[in-house]
Design a protein around this motif. Structure first.
Motif, PDB file in Angstrom:
ATOM      1  N   ASP A   1     -24.774 -13.914  20.851  1.00 11.91           N
ATOM      2  CA  ASP A   1     -23.537 -13.403  21.065  1.00 11.91           C
ATOM      3  C   ASP A   1     -22.316 -14.083  20.397  1.00 11.91           C
ATOM      4  O   ASP A   1     -21.368 -13.413  19.972  1.00 11.91           O
ATOM      5  N   PHE A   2     -22.584 -15.438  20.430  1.00 14.23           N
ATOM      6  CA  PHE A   2     -21.735 -16.416  19.781  1.00 14.23           C
ATOM      7  C   PHE A   2     -21.820 -15.949  18.476  1.00 14.23           C
ATOM      8  O   PHE A   2     -20.653 -15.757  17.619  1.00 14.23           O
ATOM      9  N   ALA A   3     -22.652 -15.601  17.557  1.00 12.69           N
ATOM     10  CA  ALA A   3     -22.642 -15.501  16.203  1.00 12.69           C
ATOM     11  C   ALA A   3     -22.013 -13.853  16.028  1.00 12.69           C
ATOM     12  O   ALA A   3     -21.386 -13.914  14.942  1.00 12.69           O
ATOM     13  N   GLY A   4     -22.409 -12.962  17.159  1.00 11.92           N
ATOM     14  CA  GLY A   4     -21.591 -11.692  16.785  1.00 11.92           C
ATOM     15  C   GLY A   4     -20.006 -11.914  16.891  1.00 11.92           C
ATOM     16  O   GLY A   4     -19.379 -11.405  16.337  1.00 11.92           O
ATOM     17  N   GLN A   5     -19.829 -12.855  17.773  1.00 13.99           N
ATOM     18  CA  GLN A   5     -18.207 -13.001  17.908  1.00 13.99           C
ATOM     19  C   GLN A   5     -17.685 -13.730  16.577  1.00 13.99           C
ATOM     20  O   GLN A   5     -16.673 -13.429  16.321  1.00 13.99           O
ATOM     21  N   CYS A   6     -18.176 -14.540  16.068  1.00 15.80           N
ATOM     22  CA  CYS A   6     -17.908 -15.169  14.866  1.00 15.80           C
ATOM     23  C   CYS A   6     -17.715 -14.063  13.816  1.00 15.80           C
ATOM     24  O   CYS A   6     -16.749 -14.064  12.885  1.00 15.80           O
ATOM     25  N   ARG A   7     -18.670 -13.123  13.655  1.00 15.26           N
ATOM     26  CA  ARG A   7     -18.500 -12.182  12.694  1.00 15.26           C
ATOM     27  C   ARG A   7     -17.403 -11.085  12.953  1.00 15.26           C
ATOM     28  O   ARG A   7     -16.650 -10.642  12.168  1.00 15.26           O
ATOM     29  N   ALA A   8     -17.127 -10.665  14.122  1.00 13.29           N
ATOM     30  CA  ALA A   8     -16.081  -9.837  14.823  1.00 13.29           C
ATOM     31  C   ALA A   8     -14.712 -10.697  14.364  1.00 13.29           C
ATOM     32  O   ALA A   8     -13.842  -9.852  14.311  1.00 13.29           O
TER      33      ALA A   8
END
Length: 292
Positions: A187-194
């Motif tokens: 989830d954290f990695a996805g937040q970084c991309r977003a």
């Protein structure tokens, strides 16, 4: 005692009224008499709240958890549930409400004021909380204080099909059960991309004086680390080991930020502002989109 109980014991309305006027007894809310005039303690308030709702009423949500032993969580009014068709009202002590999830087997069968079973009350208390933060706090405190195991809360949650905040409560309970640490990092990695932040490395290996350890999230180029802390990291047995590892990483001249899983659920924006600041201070520059 409720007025109904006093009358059933043989007292008349005039006798009850006379004892209250004489200062021997005191009223609590509309329907409860306390048979002394001293301070009303927490347990008395719980009894009074439950009795106020009538013979089928039960403490529910956070109030039921407080009756079960939860400490450090305050409520403005005690929540009491009654079945459909029963009288409802609200005063300074109690909030009596009908619930469409009324089930007889949700009643706790032990001593004390009638209340909803602890795992059911935990789910309802989180769903009824004033905010996502309060919901997450309540669930965490219930498990950490040993009021009810997270697995039982999870089973009770399966009975709820639709409710506001249901997604958040499911996420928090899953975190408490302990099976979603890696998912939180994804989830954290996805937040970084977003959010336009650079892609980090996950589970980077380091060696220190106490052997090999893993960094949850690492930007090697900017020497910034984020440790994604599961619920268990707040428990006493984890604190010392976490502190030693944190210090080892800091001594390698890395910037270490901590992100509780609950923070990712309820305060992501605030934490990512700090993360972006750490990366910026280390030399990372956000790329603006090219002009059309």
């Amino acid at each position: 005692m409720s007025r109904r109980q006093l009358y059933a014991a043989g007292l008349t309305r005039a006798e009850v009224r006379a004892n209250v006027r004489a200062g021997r007894w005191q009223t609590v809310g509309r329907h409860v008499i306390v048979l002394h005039t001293g301070p009303i303690d927490a347990l008395t308030a719980l009894w009074a709240a439950q009795l106020s709702g009538g013979p089928r009423a039960r403490l529910d949500g956070a109030s039921s958890l407080i009756a079960a032993g939860l400490e450090g969580f305050d409520v403005d009014r005690h929540r009491v549930s009654v079945p459909r068709g029963a009288r409802v009202f609200r005063d300074r002590l109690v909030d009596v409400r009908q619930t469409r999830r009324w089930r007889e087997d949700d009643l706790y069968a032990g001593p004390g004021p009638a209340r909803t079973r602890t795992e059911v009350a935990a789910v309802r208390g989180a769903l009824w909380a004033r905010s996502d933060r309060q919901a997450a706090l309540l669930l965490t405190m219930v498990v950490q204080q040993g009021i009810v195991p997270a697995e039982r809360v999870g089973r009770a949650l399966l009975q709820v099909r639709k409710a506001p905040r249901l997604g958040l409560v499911r996420d928090v309970v899953t975190d408490l059960v302990g099976g979603v640490r890696s998912l939180a990092e994804l989830d954290f990695a996805g937040q970084c991309r977003a959010r336009g932040l650079p892609e980090p490395s996950r589970q980077a290996v380091r060696r220190g004086p106490r052997g090999r350890y893993y960094l949850d999230v690492l930007w090697e180029r900017w020497r910034v680390v984020v440790e994604v802390d599961g619920i268990q990291h707040a428990w006493a047995e984890e604190i010392v080991g976490d502190a030693l590892r944190h210090n080892d990483v800091t001594l390698e001249h890395l910037t270490v930020l901590r992100l509780p899983v609950l923070g990712l659920r309820v305060a992501a924006d605030e934490f990512f502002v700090q993360i972006e600041r750490a990366l910026t201070d280390a030399g990372w520059a956000r790329r603006e989109p090219a002009a059309a």
